[in-house]
Enzyme design. Structure first.
Site, short mmCIF file in Angstrom:
data_model
loop_
_atom_site.label_atom_id
_atom_site.label_comp_id
_atom_site.label_asym_id
_atom_site.label_seq_id
_atom_site.Cartn_x
_atom_site.Cartn_y
_atom_site.Cartn_z
N GLN A 224 0.82 -1.21 0.00
CA GLN A 224 0.00 0.00 0.00
C GLN A 224 0.85 1.26 0.00
OE1 GLN A 224 -3.45 -0.29 -0.49
NE2 GLN A 224 -2.48 -2.26 -0.91
N HIS B 249 1.54 2.88 -3.32
CA HIS B 249 0.45 3.54 -4.06
C HIS B 249 0.68 5.05 -4.18
CE1 HIS B 249 -2.83 1.02 -5.32
NE2 HIS B 249 -2.83 0.34 -4.19
N GLU C 99 -8.90 1.42 5.90
CA GLU C 99 -9.44 0.96 4.63
C GLU C 99 -9.26 -0.56 4.49
OE1 GLU C 99 -8.69 1.89 -0.14
OE2 GLU C 99 -7.16 2.39 1.34
N HIS C 100 -8.03 -1.03 4.67
CA HIS C 100 -7.71 -2.46 4.62
C HIS C 100 -7.19 -2.90 5.98
CE1 HIS C 100 -6.73 -0.80 0.53
NE2 HIS C 100 -7.56 -1.76 0.18
N ASP D 48 -7.27 -6.55 -3.85
CA ASP D 48 -7.12 -5.51 -4.87
C ASP D 48 -7.51 -6.02 -6.25
OD1 ASP D 48 -6.38 -3.30 -3.45
OD2 ASP D 48 -4.23 -3.54 -3.76
N HIS E 204 -52.23 19.89 6.43
CA HIS E 204 -52.07 18.44 6.33
C HIS E 204 -53.34 17.74 6.81
CE1 HIS E 204 -47.85 19.31 5.71
NE2 HIS E 204 -47.52 18.01 5.70
#
Length: 426
Positions: free
Chosen positions: A253, A256, A321-322, A355, A414
């Site tokens: 990661q 990235h 996230e992971h 992934d 109403h």
């Protein structure tokens, strides 16, 4: 060098706060959106020449370009794409919802119907890497949801063409029209439409800080999947894991993005030290070593806690996230994990499996938003619409109740809209 810290010996800010920097992005993106909204294709071509260093006559990926791309992709990779797509379809087909009706003896009918959005726009990043996996992960759920038209935008290379692997993935996934435009300008085009690119109802897909900010600014004009930040991985491990495996997973990661976050939380000081050593050994071996180096130095952390229960609580607070559960029996701890985008179970389940290939979606909530957000799914591409049917007799039985409720809120109109239907009746 990655930072090693002991829980309760450092501040919560040191452990839980991510380093991010998006200064100046908002104003730039706002200017880009206004330009595209007002000038359409000409603005897109202007930005493509400025940012992608290529002048385009057409923004459309032609049939000829698609056919050429398929000849440039190895048959082996096409096979991998097909197998990955099959896994992704199998997982997401389980997410399909059916509408429902509840019918009562008095003729009352209430229910919910499910309708796909008319058009979905998929953004696929370019730049430092190509992501055919994003094409599969973001378009297949849309197709399963029944979206009639899925279009894609992605930046061209300096040769004016789209990476062949991305086009091959689009072919496998059944994406319709593809346009050669990237960045915030692509998001603006999908949100407002241009002479060439259609306005869509939903925009999905990851991107850099400018893409994320553009999605934030056009939200409301269109729907979006999420505001995604830099990629994150958090590895939970006891002292039995192979430190080389853990380091490799963290670096998967870190490579990235320079702002990506790679974190290990463990109850083993020995593992912490050995993983740190392995990270230093492995970084120089990566093609993207400069990016990984910056990520590890900026946001990399190893946190040592007293026991695995505390380790899990730290992971829940970070809400990554992971999340990798590198323990002998990950199912023992699965129920204790409350906040994570996607969980990878055991010592032989690297995050890279998710992934590309396993089937669960890889478009995931980041920056702690896993506390209240979900992975991309079929649900992102459908709308749920309620419906109600009452007969005159059924309405008459509840008219006074409705009027009482409305009058309590001071909304006499109403109440009147119900009671007027029974005026003059016995």
């Amino acid at each position: 060098m990655i930072k090693i810290m002991k829980y309760n010996e450092v501040s919560n800010e040191d452990i839980f706060i991510r380093s991010t920097s998006t200064s100046g992005v908002s104003a730039t993106v706002s200017e880009i959106i206004d330009n595209v909204r007002n000038n359409g294709d000409s603005a897109l071509k202007e930005y493509t020449e400025k940012f992608d260093k290529v002048s385009l006559d057409s923004l459309i990926v032609s049939d000829e370009e698609m056919e050429e791309a398929l000849t440039l992709v190895e048959p082996e990779f096409l096979g991998v794409l097909e197998r990955a797509a099959a896994n992704i379809r199998a997982f997401h087909e389980k997410q399909v919802r059916e509408g429902f009706e509840i019918r009562h003896e008095d003729g009352t009918v209430i229910g919910q119907k499910i309708t796909p959005v008319d058009k979905a726009g998929l953004y696929v990043p370019g730049g430092t890497a190509a992501y055919p996996s994003t094409v599969l992960m973001d378009s297949i759920p849309a197709k399963i949801a029944g979206v009639p038209e899925v279009v894609m935008t992605t930046p061209p290379g300096k040769d004016g063409k789209v990476n062949p692997a991305i086009l091959a993935a689009a072919k496998v996934a059944g994406v319709g029209r593809i346009f050669k435009v990237g960045g915030a300008q692509a998001i603006a085009a999908l949100a407002y439409g241009t002479e060439t690119i259609p306005k869509v109802d939903k925009i999905v897909g990851p991107g850099n800080a400018f893409v994320a900010e553009a999605k934030r600014q056009v939200y409301g004009q269109v729907s979006i999947d999420m505001i995604a930040g830099p990629s994150e991985i958090l590895v939970v491990s006891d002292g039995k894991s192979n430190p080389a495996f853990v380091a490799a997973d963290m670096l998967s990661q870190a490579e990235h993005d320079k702002m990506a976050s790679a974190v290990l939380v463990t109850d083993s000081e020995e593992l912490a030290a050995r993983v740190s050593e392995e990270i230093e050994k492995q970084i120089p071996l990566l093609d993207r070593h400069e990016i990984a180096r910056c990520s590890i130095d900026t946001n990399g952390k190893i946190i040592i806690a007293d026991d695995l229960n505390t380790v899990i609580e730290i992971a829940n607070e970070i809400a990554p996230e992971h999340l990798e559960l590198c323990v002998d029996d990950p199912f023992e701890y699965l129920g204790k994990v409350r906040h994570a985008g996607s969980i990878f179970m055991g010592r032989m389940c690297p995050e890279a499996l998710g992934d590309y290939f396993a089937g669960p979606n890889h478009t995931l909530p980041t920056s702690g938003t896993a506390k209240f957000s979900n992975p991309l799914s079929v649900d992102d591409f459908v709308k749920k619409t309620q419906f109600t049917y009452y007969t005159q007799d059924a309405l008459s039985k509840v008219a006074d109740d409705i009027a009482t409720f409305a009058n309590k809120e001071g909304l006499t109109g109403h109440a009147k809209s119900v009671l007027i239907r029974f005026e003059g009746q016995d």
